[in-house]
Design an enzyme around this catalytic site. Structure first.
Site, PDB file in Angstrom:
ATOM      1  N   LYS A   1      36.285  54.202  37.206  1.00 34.57           N
ATOM      2  CA  LYS A   1      36.984  55.428  37.624  1.00 34.57           C
ATOM      3  C   LYS A   1      37.235  56.333  36.403  1.00 34.57           C
ATOM      4  O   LYS A   1      36.399  56.386  35.507  1.00 34.57           O
ATOM      5  CB  LYS A   1      38.277  55.069  38.368  1.00 34.57           C
ATOM      6  CG  LYS A   1      38.005  54.060  39.501  1.00 34.57           C
ATOM      7  CD  LYS A   1      39.148  53.894  40.455  1.00 34.57           C
ATOM      8  CE  LYS A   1      38.772  52.858  41.511  1.00 34.57           C
ATOM      9  NZ  LYS A   1      39.762  52.726  42.563  1.00 34.57           N
TER      10      LYS A   1
ATOM     11  N   GLY B   1      43.396  49.749  45.079  1.00 40.30           N
ATOM     12  CA  GLY B   1      44.436  49.997  44.075  1.00 40.30           C
ATOM     13  C   GLY B   1      45.839  49.672  44.544  1.00 40.30           C
ATOM     14  O   GLY B   1      46.818  50.042  43.891  1.00 40.30           O
TER      15      GLY B   1
HETATM   16  P1  PGA Z   1      40.552  48.395  43.058  1.00 44.58           P
HETATM   17  O1  PGA Z   1      39.452  49.554  43.280  1.00 44.58           O
HETATM   18  O2  PGA Z   1      39.769  47.139  42.735  1.00 44.58           O
HETATM   19  O3  PGA Z   1      41.374  48.874  41.896  1.00 44.58           O
HETATM   20  O4  PGA Z   1      41.315  48.271  44.318  1.00 44.58           O
HETATM   21  C1  PGA Z   1      38.258  49.282  43.943  1.00 44.58           C
HETATM   22  C2  PGA Z   1      37.471  50.564  44.099  1.00 44.58           C
HETATM   23  O5  PGA Z   1      38.091  51.599  44.342  1.00 44.58           O
HETATM   24  O6  PGA Z   1      36.228  50.576  43.988  1.00 44.58           O
END
Ligand code: PGA
Length: 247
Positions: free
Chosen positions: A11, A171
């Protein structure tokens, strides 16, 4: 018969220097699961990442690609540039793109087609919101998202990876149960089979949404779950190592 894939979606995290440092740490990890490992840094860090990954077995992915070859699209990035940098995979239609940047099923399809045309392998994200889950329409939502994303993909279906990411699990620390994730991914595979026939059995479908070193084993034990798209737990080598070695 489907090679598992563990892909890190970094991200909007890690500067170029931090990208290089994390990749150096990841290169030291022993991969005991045999999963294909992919890292997807920010666009501006891709050339640093490509350089750092030289000679390693870790694959490089981007987080988005535009659907035009080039032109007046300020702030976007085209497929030819990603290809030139040595990018192999590209995440398309992540729920954060859909939520904050007005990405729709139609633009997801356009970006998917452009990626495939350029020789990039799309990791196409689908997933239901909490409201849709509560309404009991998860399968309808994700199957429609999948079918629209894959319109006109044709025989390039073998280059496509799907990531099932329930929006409420991203998240948040909430994860779909392994059984629920398996059932939904089975439904997605069924939708792919309706259009592409037996090729559906070759398409890798990942789970994403708070997958980490603690829950990866149970998720990966499910027959339909072919890997993970990992956000938070991919940002530190030790945690990501635990996911890669899920077995
Ligand atoms: P996360 O994100 O593992 O932090 O939940 C996964 C994603 O958005 O690809």
């Amino acid at each position: 018969m489907r090679t598992p894939m563990i892909a890190g979606n970094w991200k909007m995290n890690k500067t170029p220097a931090e990208t290089k440092a994390l990749i150096e740490d990841l290169k030291k990890i022993e991969n005991r699961s045999g999963a294909e490992v992919v890292v997807c840094p920010m666009t501006v860090c891709l050339s640093t990442a490509a350089e750092a990954l030289k000679g390693s077995e870790i694959h490089l992915g981007a987080q988005n690609v535009h659907f035009a070859d080039k032109g007046a699209y300020t702030g976007e990035c085209n497929a030819a540039s990603l290809k030139e940098l040595g990018v192999e995979y590209v995440i398309i239609g992540h729920s954060e793109r859909r939520q904050y940047f007005a990405e729709t099923d139609v633009t997801v399809n356009q970006r998917t087609l452009k990626a495939l045309e350029a020789g990039l392998k799309p990791i196409v994200c689908v997933g239901e919101s909490l409201e849709q889950k509560q309404q009991g329409i998860t399968n309808e939502v994700v199957c429609l998202q999948t079918k629209v994303a894959l319109l006109n993909v044709g025989e390039k279906i073998d280059d496509v990876v799907i990531a099932y990411e329930p929006v409420w699990a991203i998240g948040t620390g909430l994860t779909a149960t392994p059984e629920d994730a398996n059932a939904t991914i089975g439904a997605i595979r069924g939708a792919i089979r309706e259009v592409f026939g037996e090729a559906a059995d070759r398409v890798r479908i990942l789970y994403g949404g708070s997958m980490n070193d603690k829950n990866a084993h149970d998720l990966m034990a499910q027959p339909e779950i072919d890997g993970g798209l990992i956000g938070g737990a991919s940002l530190a080598a030790e945690k990501f190592s635990g996911v890669i070695n899920f077995n």
